[in-house]
Design a protein around this motif. Structure first.
Motif, short mmCIF file in Angstrom:
data_model
loop_
_atom_site.label_atom_id
_atom_site.label_comp_id
_atom_site.label_asym_id
_atom_site.label_seq_id
_atom_site.Cartn_x
_atom_site.Cartn_y
_atom_site.Cartn_z
N TYR A 128 28.39 46.52 35.34
CA TYR A 128 28.68 45.80 36.36
C TYR A 128 28.22 44.45 36.32
O TYR A 128 26.99 44.68 35.73
N ALA A 129 28.77 43.18 36.60
CA ALA A 129 27.76 41.74 36.16
C ALA A 129 27.11 41.71 37.47
O ALA A 129 25.28 41.40 36.57
N VAL A 130 26.78 42.87 38.62
CA VAL A 130 25.24 42.36 39.20
C VAL A 130 24.13 43.60 38.82
O VAL A 130 23.15 43.00 39.29
N GLN A 131 24.79 44.27 38.07
CA GLN A 131 23.80 45.69 37.55
C GLN A 131 23.03 44.32 36.32
O GLN A 131 21.37 45.03 36.74
N TYR A 132 23.71 43.51 36.04
CA TYR A 132 22.81 43.12 34.42
C TYR A 132 22.54 42.15 35.58
O TYR A 132 20.80 42.04 34.62
N ILE A 133 22.77 41.63 36.33
CA ILE A 133 21.59 40.50 37.50
C ILE A 133 20.51 41.30 37.50
O ILE A 133 19.32 41.08 37.53
N SER B 202 18.96 50.46 39.41
CA SER B 202 19.96 49.30 38.83
C SER B 202 20.92 49.43 37.35
O SER B 202 21.93 49.07 37.04
#
Length: 121
Positions: free
Chosen positions: A2-7, A47
């Protein structure tokens, strides 16, 4: 992923570089460096594999949902960090008190010496 993981991964990596830089400038001691890097490595692993880790912790603690397990671990780590800050502040207060006492004693001795010198002259 997910995008939140990359962040989260990007933020943790930036923090790891920041801690390494502070250690390189001698602003952190070896123990503090290891402590923060261990915390950040743990956050990096969480993460990358949040669901798997949450489910393993959930099973280990006997909780209903994986997210609850992560919150329990997070709250526990927060308490540890607050306690570490408390110990550091307490130690600093004790050192300041001791230094203040020493300075007061030395100033009193200097004042007494000056009074003796004035009486002699």
């Amino acid at each position: 992923m997910y995008a939140v993981q990359y962040i989260a991964i990007a933020v943790v990596l930036i923090l790891m570089v920041y801690v390494l830089g502070r250690y390189g400038r001698r602003e952190f001691e070896w123990g503090d460096f290891l402590f923060w890097e261990a915390i950040l490595i743990g956050l990096l692993v969480v993460s990358i594999f949040p669901v798997q880790i949450a489910n393993e912790i959930r099973k280990l603690l006997g909780l209903g949902r994986g997210l609850d397990a992560l919150f329990v671990i997070g709250i526990g780590l927060a308490y540890i960090l607050v306690f570490k800050v408390y110990l550091t502040v307490d130690k600093t207060e004790r050192e300041i008190t001791e230094l203040t006492r020493k300075i007061a004693i030395e100033l009193e001795e200097i004042r007494e010496m000056l009074e003796e010198i004035e009486k002699k002259s």
